[in-house]
Write a protein that holds these residues in place. Sequence first.
Motif, PDB file in Angstrom:
ATOM      1  N   LEU A 194       0.843  -1.189   0.000  1.00  0.00           N
ATOM      2  CA  LEU A 194       0.000   0.000   0.000  1.00  0.00           C
ATOM      3  C   LEU A 194       0.879   1.239   0.000  1.00  0.00           C
ATOM      4  O   LEU A 194       1.771   1.377   0.848  1.00  0.00           O
ATOM      5  CB  LEU A 194      -0.912   0.015   1.224  1.00  0.00           C
ATOM      6  CG  LEU A 194      -1.986  -1.074   1.301  1.00  0.00           C
ATOM      7  CD1 LEU A 194      -2.692  -1.031   2.641  1.00  0.00           C
ATOM      8  CD2 LEU A 194      -2.995  -0.903   0.175  1.00  0.00           C
ATOM      9  N   MET A 195       0.623   2.156  -0.934  1.00  0.00           N
ATOM     10  CA  MET A 195       1.444   3.370  -1.024  1.00  0.00           C
ATOM     11  C   MET A 195       0.707   4.421  -1.852  1.00  0.00           C
ATOM     12  O   MET A 195      -0.208   4.085  -2.609  1.00  0.00           O
ATOM     13  CB  MET A 195       2.801   3.068  -1.650  1.00  0.00           C
ATOM     14  CG  MET A 195       2.735   2.444  -3.033  1.00  0.00           C
ATOM     15  SD  MET A 195       4.395   1.940  -3.647  1.00  0.00           S
ATOM     16  CE  MET A 195       4.741   0.539  -2.576  1.00  0.00           C
ATOM     17  N   PRO A 196       1.073   5.700  -1.718  1.00  0.00           N
ATOM     18  CA  PRO A 196       0.470   6.737  -2.556  1.00  0.00           C
ATOM     19  C   PRO A 196       0.694   6.449  -4.043  1.00  0.00           C
ATOM     20  O   PRO A 196       1.644   5.754  -4.420  1.00  0.00           O
ATOM     21  CB  PRO A 196       1.194   8.013  -2.126  1.00  0.00           C
ATOM     22  CG  PRO A 196       1.669   7.722  -0.743  1.00  0.00           C
ATOM     23  CD  PRO A 196       2.013   6.262  -0.733  1.00  0.00           C
ATOM     24  N   LEU A 197      -0.166   6.990  -4.874  1.00  0.00           N
ATOM     25  CA  LEU A 197      -0.107   6.732  -6.316  1.00  0.00           C
ATOM     26  C   LEU A 197       1.272   7.055  -6.890  1.00  0.00           C
ATOM     27  O   LEU A 197       1.827   6.275  -7.672  1.00  0.00           O
ATOM     28  CB  LEU A 197      -1.187   7.554  -7.029  1.00  0.00           C
ATOM     29  CG  LEU A 197      -1.207   7.479  -8.557  1.00  0.00           C
ATOM     30  CD1 LEU A 197      -1.417   6.046  -9.042  1.00  0.00           C
ATOM     31  CD2 LEU A 197      -2.290   8.406  -9.119  1.00  0.00           C
ATOM     32  N   GLU A 198       1.843   8.179  -6.507  1.00  0.00           N
ATOM     33  CA  GLU A 198       3.145   8.573  -7.040  1.00  0.00           C
ATOM     34  C   GLU A 198       4.215   7.545  -6.687  1.00  0.00           C
ATOM     35  O   GLU A 198       5.045   7.170  -7.527  1.00  0.00           O
ATOM     36  CB  GLU A 198       3.538   9.945  -6.495  1.00  0.00           C
ATOM     37  CG  GLU A 198       4.846  10.476  -7.067  1.00  0.00           C
ATOM     38  CD  GLU A 198       5.156  11.880  -6.588  1.00  0.00           C
ATOM     39  OE1 GLU A 198       6.142  12.467  -7.089  1.00  0.00           O
ATOM     40  OE2 GLU A 198       4.421  12.396  -5.719  1.00  0.00           O
ATOM     41  N   PHE A 199       4.190   7.048  -5.450  1.00  0.00           N
ATOM     42  CA  PHE A 199       5.169   6.055  -5.022  1.00  0.00           C
ATOM     43  C   PHE A 199       4.940   4.725  -5.724  1.00  0.00           C
ATOM     44  O   PHE A 199       5.895   3.991  -6.026  1.00  0.00           O
ATOM     45  CB  PHE A 199       5.125   5.878  -3.509  1.00  0.00           C
ATOM     46  CG  PHE A 199       5.573   7.086  -2.736  1.00  0.00           C
ATOM     47  CD1 PHE A 199       6.153   8.181  -3.369  1.00  0.00           C
ATOM     48  CD2 PHE A 199       5.406   7.135  -1.365  1.00  0.00           C
ATOM     49  CE1 PHE A 199       6.571   9.282  -2.667  1.00  0.00           C
ATOM     50  CE2 PHE A 199       5.813   8.245  -0.634  1.00  0.00           C
ATOM     51  CZ  PHE A 199       6.391   9.322  -1.286  1.00  0.00           C
TER      52      PHE A 199
END
Length: 336
Positions: A194-199
């Motif tokens: 799970l991570m932000p879209l950019e990451f």
Amino acid sequence: MSGFVFRFSPTRRGLLIGGAACLLASGRAAWGQDVPEQRFFRLAAGPLGSAAFALATGLATSLSNPLGGRGCDKGGSCGVPGLIVVAQGAAHGPTRALDLLRGGQAEGALVFARDLAAWLSAGDAGAQESLRALATLSAETLHVFLRQDDPASSLGDLIGQPLALAQGPEAGTGLARQVIGPAHLLKPGQRALLMPLEFALDALAEGEVRAAFATLWPGNALVSQRARSLPLKLLPVTPLASQRVLTAEVLPGALYPGVAGVETVGQPLVLVVRADLPDDFTEAFVRSLWAPTTLKTIGAAGAVGQISLAGAQRSSVLAYHPGAMAAYAALVKKDQ
């Protein structure tokens, strides 16, 4: 009523605020009266700041057509003459919006198909018959990103592979989880990152994950920016027969730079009304909704996602209003 639309021109804004205040003060129902003046259509959606409310404000702007304004043929609103649509915020979300609708405190509600299905399942025996759909509008869609040189052509090619799930203000994980689970992509003990879209896109570029799953409104600005430097491709996804709240959606080839179009799945917003709304009004309302001028105004208001007449009846969660069906029949005949 917890929210109003403030995107109108000064003339419409005055009509909206003053007219809505009079409506509330009088306590009268918006329909069933012989009043030859302005009529009001309260469109419940929420909570405030949500995608549903953003689209509701766009619809209110484009479909309001106060008496005395310019006609559709003169560049004015193509909404039902004399109608003022008010976007009504439902602070407690889609369930509250549907409760307001059924209770007569709103004339329409804009909700996700999944929330509509859950509300109908939890309701009494009359819930299904009390409401009807007018249109299926834009949808959150599942984006499955791969590097452009990846040979994978289906979800089956990702079984057991490291996956990223984008999460954050602009990317939810719910739709991705509905697909990853039934497709058995994760082996026992394996978890998606799970991570932000950019990451997630960074992890894809660096080979840390095979694919990045993201639930987005089509045309995401961050993806468009990254696609210019990171060669991407989208993996096609087909809805399962058991996933009736999901719809088949198209991500066109021109959506992101250098990324070919694919078919995927989505969670659409459905415009719902009470079943007892008059057929002639709902027919006129739906015709107004799909007028080219209306669609252009919705887009200018910054409403989310892609809206197309071709997909207006794609959700099967709720039966469509007879007036809406008459409008669609006429619109199809007109295009032939």
